[in-house]
Design a protein around this motif. Structure first.
Motif, PDB file in Angstrom:
ATOM      1  N   CYS A  96       0.822  -1.214   0.000  1.00 29.30           N
ATOM      2  CA  CYS A  96       0.000   0.000   0.000  1.00 29.30           C
ATOM      3  C   CYS A  96       0.856   1.264   0.000  1.00 29.30           C
ATOM      4  O   CYS A  96       0.329   2.352  -0.193  1.00 29.30           O
ATOM      5  N   GLY A  97       2.157   1.133   0.238  1.00 26.56           N
ATOM      6  CA  GLY A  97       3.034   2.304   0.250  1.00 26.56           C
ATOM      7  C   GLY A  97       2.880   3.172   1.481  1.00 26.56           C
ATOM      8  O   GLY A  97       3.199   4.354   1.463  1.00 26.56           O
ATOM      9  N   CYS A  98       2.392   2.586   2.558  1.00 30.21           N
ATOM     10  CA  CYS A  98       2.165   3.345   3.792  1.00 30.21           C
ATOM     11  C   CYS A  98       3.386   3.276   4.705  1.00 30.21           C
ATOM     12  O   CYS A  98       4.272   2.458   4.521  1.00 30.21           O
ATOM     13  N   ASP A  99       3.376   4.143   5.690  1.00 32.45           N
ATOM     14  CA  ASP A  99       4.435   4.200   6.691  1.00 32.45           C
ATOM     15  C   ASP A  99       3.804   4.796   7.936  1.00 32.45           C
ATOM     16  O   ASP A  99       2.616   5.104   7.946  1.00 32.45           O
ATOM     17  N   PHE A 100       4.583   5.012   8.987  1.00 31.43           N
ATOM     18  CA  PHE A 100       4.035   5.637  10.185  1.00 31.43           C
ATOM     19  C   PHE A 100       5.153   6.229  11.012  1.00 31.43           C
ATOM     20  O   PHE A 100       6.160   5.566  11.276  1.00 31.43           O
ATOM     21  N   HIS A 103      -1.110  -4.451   6.751  1.00 27.69           N
ATOM     22  CA  HIS A 103       0.180  -4.255   7.404  1.00 27.69           C
ATOM     23  C   HIS A 103      -0.012  -3.391   8.652  1.00 27.69           C
ATOM     24  O   HIS A 103      -0.673  -2.358   8.594  1.00 27.69           O
ATOM     25  N   HIS A 104       0.575  -3.826   9.765  1.00 32.87           N
ATOM     26  CA  HIS A 104       0.460  -3.082  11.020  1.00 32.87           C
ATOM     27  C   HIS A 104       1.687  -2.194  11.203  1.00 32.87           C
ATOM     28  O   HIS A 104       2.805  -2.638  11.008  1.00 32.87           O
ATOM     29  N   PHE A 105       1.441  -0.947  11.580  1.00 38.46           N
ATOM     30  CA  PHE A 105       2.514   0.025  11.807  1.00 38.46           C
ATOM     31  C   PHE A 105       2.413   0.544  13.233  1.00 38.46           C
ATOM     32  O   PHE A 105       1.316   0.782  13.740  1.00 38.46           O
ATOM     33  N   MET A 106       3.552   0.757  13.873  1.00 34.02           N
ATOM     34  CA  MET A 106       3.583   1.307  15.221  1.00 34.02           C
ATOM     35  C   MET A 106       4.828   2.163  15.381  1.00 34.02           C
ATOM     36  O   MET A 106       5.866   1.875  14.797  1.00 34.02           O
ATOM     37  N   ASP A 107       4.696   3.230  16.168  1.00 35.68           N
ATOM     38  CA  ASP A 107       5.833   4.078  16.499  1.00 35.68           C
ATOM     39  C   ASP A 107       5.619   4.579  17.921  1.00 35.68           C
ATOM     40  O   ASP A 107       4.520   4.454  18.479  1.00 35.68           O
TER      41      ASP A 107
END
Length: 140
Positions: free
Chosen positions: A24-28, A126-130
């Motif tokens: 998906c081209g995502c980030d976080f 897709h799971h993103f965490m920061d």
């Protein structure tokens, strides 16, 4: 032979997962405008207020309506058996994939370093965490 090809086709289709190769081209990432010392943000506690607050930002690079969930490693007891989080539990991103959340502390948190976590799952699964750390200081 036709049955064999049909059976092989079913196995291939049934075992393939199009989500695995999709990107998906995502980030976080989470950030703040607060000053930093050694990578830890510093929030100056305001003695004139019951609470001192700041706005934290996130960027998903994934467009609008991403549901971001938030938490921290501390909570505050406002009454017996009633605890509240130091950060709002959820926010949404705008059309550019950016979001904001309010983080607030009381005097009891002066000299504590608080970790704030945020995360979401994109449309591809897709799971993103920061996370980031904020030290509450009182330099007055």
């Amino acid at each position: 032979m036709q049955r064999l090809l049909f059976l092989i086709g079913l196995i291939i289709i049934g075992c393939s997962n199009p989500m695995i190769s999709e990107d998906c081209g995502c980030d976080f990432s989470i950030s703040s405008d607060l000053p930093q010392t050694n990578g830890i943000y510093e929030l100056e506690f305001n003695q004139d207020l019951a609470q001192t607050y700041s706005v934290l930002s996130c960027q998903t690079e994934c467009g609008w309506a991403q549901h971001i969930q938030w938490t921290s490693d501390y909570v505050y007891q406002i009454q017996p058996n009633q605890w509240i989080s130091l950060v709002n539990p959820a926010s949404m991103t705008d059309e550019d994939g950016n979001g904001n959340i309010v983080f607030a502390v009381w005097e009891e948190f002066v000299d504590k370093t608080i970790t704030i976590y945020g995360g979401y799952t994109d449309d591809c699964g897709h799971h993103f965490m920061d996370s980031l750390k904020v030290k509450v200081v009182d330099n007055e």
